[in-house]
Design a protein around this motif. Structure first.
Motif, PDB file in Angstrom:
ATOM      1  N   GLY A   1      45.643  83.538 -58.746  1.00  0.00           N
ATOM      2  CA  GLY A   1      44.403  84.376 -58.929  1.00  0.00           C
ATOM      3  C   GLY A   1      42.849  84.156 -58.186  1.00  0.00           C
ATOM      4  N   PHE A   2      43.106  83.587 -57.181  1.00  0.00           N
ATOM      5  CA  PHE A   2      42.100  83.060 -56.413  1.00  0.00           C
ATOM      6  C   PHE A   2      41.879  83.856 -55.401  1.00  0.00           C
ATOM      7  N   GLU A   3      43.647  84.239 -54.910  1.00  0.00           N
ATOM      8  CA  GLU A   3      44.020  85.087 -53.776  1.00  0.00           C
ATOM      9  C   GLU A   3      44.185  86.395 -54.415  1.00  0.00           C
ATOM     10  N   SER A   4      44.275  86.826 -55.687  1.00  0.00           N
ATOM     11  CA  SER A   4      44.797  88.263 -55.545  1.00  0.00           C
ATOM     12  C   SER A   4      43.365  89.272 -56.087  1.00  0.00           C
ATOM     13  N   THR A   5      43.305  90.376 -55.615  1.00  0.00           N
ATOM     14  CA  THR A   5      41.750  91.080 -56.183  1.00  0.00           C
ATOM     15  C   THR A   5      42.252  91.547 -57.963  1.00  0.00           C
ATOM     16  N   GLN A   6      44.018  91.843 -58.006  1.00  0.00           N
ATOM     17  CA  GLN A   6      44.423  92.495 -59.424  1.00  0.00           C
ATOM     18  C   GLN A   6      44.499  91.437 -60.236  1.00  0.00           C
ATOM     19  N   LYS A   7      44.671  92.695 -61.243  1.00  0.00           N
ATOM     20  CA  LYS A   7      45.374  90.946 -62.346  1.00  0.00           C
ATOM     21  C   LYS A   7      47.053  91.415 -62.335  1.00  0.00           C
ATOM     22  N   GLU A   8      47.645  89.626 -61.946  1.00  0.00           N
ATOM     23  CA  GLU A   8      48.872  89.856 -62.216  1.00  0.00           C
ATOM     24  C   GLU A   8      49.351  89.629 -62.935  1.00  0.00           C
ATOM     25  N   ALA A   9      50.736  90.075 -63.900  1.00  0.00           N
ATOM     26  CA  ALA A   9      51.194  89.643 -65.007  1.00  0.00           C
ATOM     27  C   ALA A   9      53.148  89.771 -65.243  1.00  0.00           C
ATOM     28  N   TRP A  10      53.879  88.441 -65.504  1.00  0.00           N
ATOM     29  CA  TRP A  10      55.058  88.606 -65.332  1.00  0.00           C
ATOM     30  C   TRP A  10      55.394  88.578 -66.493  1.00  0.00           C
ATOM     31  N   PHE A  11      56.777  89.089 -66.799  1.00  0.00           N
ATOM     32  CA  PHE A  11      57.252  89.360 -68.402  1.00  0.00           C
ATOM     33  C   PHE A  11      58.968  89.010 -67.650  1.00  0.00           C
ATOM     34  N   THR A  12      59.413  88.015 -68.598  1.00  0.00           N
ATOM     35  CA  THR A  12      60.799  88.126 -68.922  1.00  0.00           C
ATOM     36  C   THR A  12      60.807  86.901 -67.152  1.00  0.00           C
ATOM     37  N   GLN A  13      61.144  87.820 -66.157  1.00  0.00           N
ATOM     38  CA  GLN A  13      61.204  87.376 -64.697  1.00  0.00           C
ATOM     39  C   GLN A  13      60.096  86.217 -64.601  1.00  0.00           C
ATOM     40  N   ALA A  14      59.675  84.694 -64.367  1.00  0.00           N
ATOM     41  CA  ALA A  14      59.115  84.157 -63.186  1.00  0.00           C
ATOM     42  C   ALA A  14      59.490  84.179 -62.096  1.00  0.00           C
ATOM     43  N   PRO A  15      57.722  84.412 -61.246  1.00  0.00           N
ATOM     44  CA  PRO A  15      57.391  84.582 -59.864  1.00  0.00           C
ATOM     45  C   PRO A  15      58.313  83.302 -59.341  1.00  0.00           C
ATOM     46  N   SER A  16      58.586  83.640 -58.321  1.00  0.00           N
ATOM     47  CA  SER A  16      59.673  82.756 -57.977  1.00  0.00           C
ATOM     48  C   SER A  16      58.685  81.118 -57.220  1.00  0.00           C
ATOM     49  N   CYS A  17      57.180  81.740 -57.040  1.00  0.00           N
ATOM     50  CA  CYS A  17      56.030  80.216 -56.870  1.00  0.00           C
ATOM     51  C   CYS A  17      55.972  79.096 -58.444  1.00  0.00           C
ATOM     52  N   ILE A  18      56.474  79.355 -59.249  1.00  0.00           N
ATOM     53  CA  ILE A  18      56.459  78.585 -60.165  1.00  0.00           C
ATOM     54  C   ILE A  18      58.041  78.410 -60.657  1.00  0.00           C
ATOM     55  N   SER A  19      59.168  78.910 -60.370  1.00  0.00           N
ATOM     56  CA  SER A  19      60.077  78.523 -60.479  1.00  0.00           C
ATOM     57  C   SER A  19      60.708  76.775 -60.266  1.00  0.00           C
ATOM     58  N   ASP A  20      59.687  76.088 -59.345  1.00  0.00           N
ATOM     59  CA  ASP A  20      60.526  75.067 -59.293  1.00  0.00           C
ATOM     60  C   ASP A  20      59.477  73.641 -60.543  1.00  0.00           C
ATOM     61  N   LEU A  21      58.757  74.430 -60.795  1.00  0.00           N
ATOM     62  CA  LEU A  21      58.107  73.568 -61.699  1.00  0.00           C
ATOM     63  C   LEU A  21      58.774  74.146 -62.705  1.00  0.00           C
ATOM     64  N   LEU A  22      58.870  75.455 -63.746  1.00  0.00           N
ATOM     65  CA  LEU A  22      59.238  74.871 -64.810  1.00  0.00           C
ATOM     66  C   LEU A  22      60.598  74.403 -64.999  1.00  0.00           C
ATOM     67  N   GLN A  23      61.815  74.850 -63.545  1.00  0.00           N
ATOM     68  CA  GLN A  23      62.809  73.120 -64.042  1.00  0.00           C
ATOM     69  C   GLN A  23      62.462  72.265 -64.080  1.00  0.00           C
ATOM     70  N   HIS A  24      61.545  72.432 -63.035  1.00  0.00           N
ATOM     71  CA  HIS A  24      61.107  70.236 -63.320  1.00  0.00           C
ATOM     72  C   HIS A  24      60.326  70.236 -64.992  1.00  0.00           C
ATOM     73  N   ASP A  25      59.760  70.800 -65.312  1.00  0.00           N
ATOM     74  CA  ASP A  25      59.275  70.466 -67.025  1.00  0.00           C
ATOM     75  C   ASP A  25      60.137  69.846 -67.760  1.00  0.00           C
ATOM     76  N   CYS A  26      61.022  71.269 -67.572  1.00  0.00           N
ATOM     77  CA  CYS A  26      62.650  70.562 -68.621  1.00  0.00           C
ATOM     78  C   CYS A  26      63.320  69.982 -68.369  1.00  0.00           C
ATOM     79  N   ASN A  27      63.363  68.778 -67.508  1.00  0.00           N
ATOM     80  CA  ASN A  27      64.346  67.795 -66.494  1.00  0.00           C
ATOM     81  C   ASN A  27      63.588  66.710 -66.718  1.00  0.00           C
ATOM     82  N   GLN A  28      62.228  66.709 -66.718  1.00  0.00           N
ATOM     83  CA  GLN A  28      61.372  65.572 -67.526  1.00  0.00           C
ATOM     84  C   GLN A  28      62.089  64.374 -68.517  1.00  0.00           C
ATOM     85  N   GLN A  29      62.264  63.224 -68.089  1.00  0.00           N
ATOM     86  CA  GLN A  29      62.078  62.426 -69.437  1.00  0.00           C
ATOM     87  C   GLN A  29      60.965  61.670 -70.263  1.00  0.00           C
TER      88      GLN A  29
END
Length: 135
Positions: free
Chosen positions: A106-134
């Protein structure tokens, strides 16, 4: 006790949002991610905003943006049934890392960014990590 991200129960969605500001410049960013009850990615947003008065102001705008996104996606009444009794919970960064990382975009972009269905690659690792935590 380590506090971690946890999905909502009963097939409900969860919107994690984040807001950050640069108070001396009255600028900030809004970001968030919409996820399903199993932690699956549904949508996300990130964008820069001007004329903010405080960190709290930006956080509230981020919450509103997340709710607006859910409404724009025309999510079913079943998905949105909790909106009449919305819970807003301040969570530590360990529970909100995906939205926090999107905040940087958000700080790096001058336009609204939105993603639907497919996550941006910059968060894929965190999405996976969250789902695999105990818990």
């Amino acid at each position: 006790m380590k506090i971690i991200w946890q999905p909502k129960e009963n097939n409900r969605i969860k919107i994690n949002s984040d807001g950050a500001s640069l108070p001396t410049l009255t600028k900030g960013e809004l970001s968030g991610v919409v996820r399903g009850s199993q932690g699956q990615f549904i949508a996300a947003f990130a964008h820069f905003i001007q004329q903010v008065s405080s960190a709290k102001h930006v956080e509230l705008l981020a919450i509103r943006e997340g709710l607006d996104l859910a409404q724009q996606m025309q999510m079913s009444q079943e998905d949105l049934r909790g909106l009449q009794g919305v819970q807003i919970i301040l969570a530590p960064r360990t529970c909100n890392q995906v939205a926090h990382r999107l905040a940087n975009i958000g700080f790096e972009s001058t336009q609204k960014e939105a993603w639907f269905t497919q996550a941006p690659s910059c968060i894929s690792d965190l999405l996976q990590h969250d789902c695999n935590q105990q818990i």
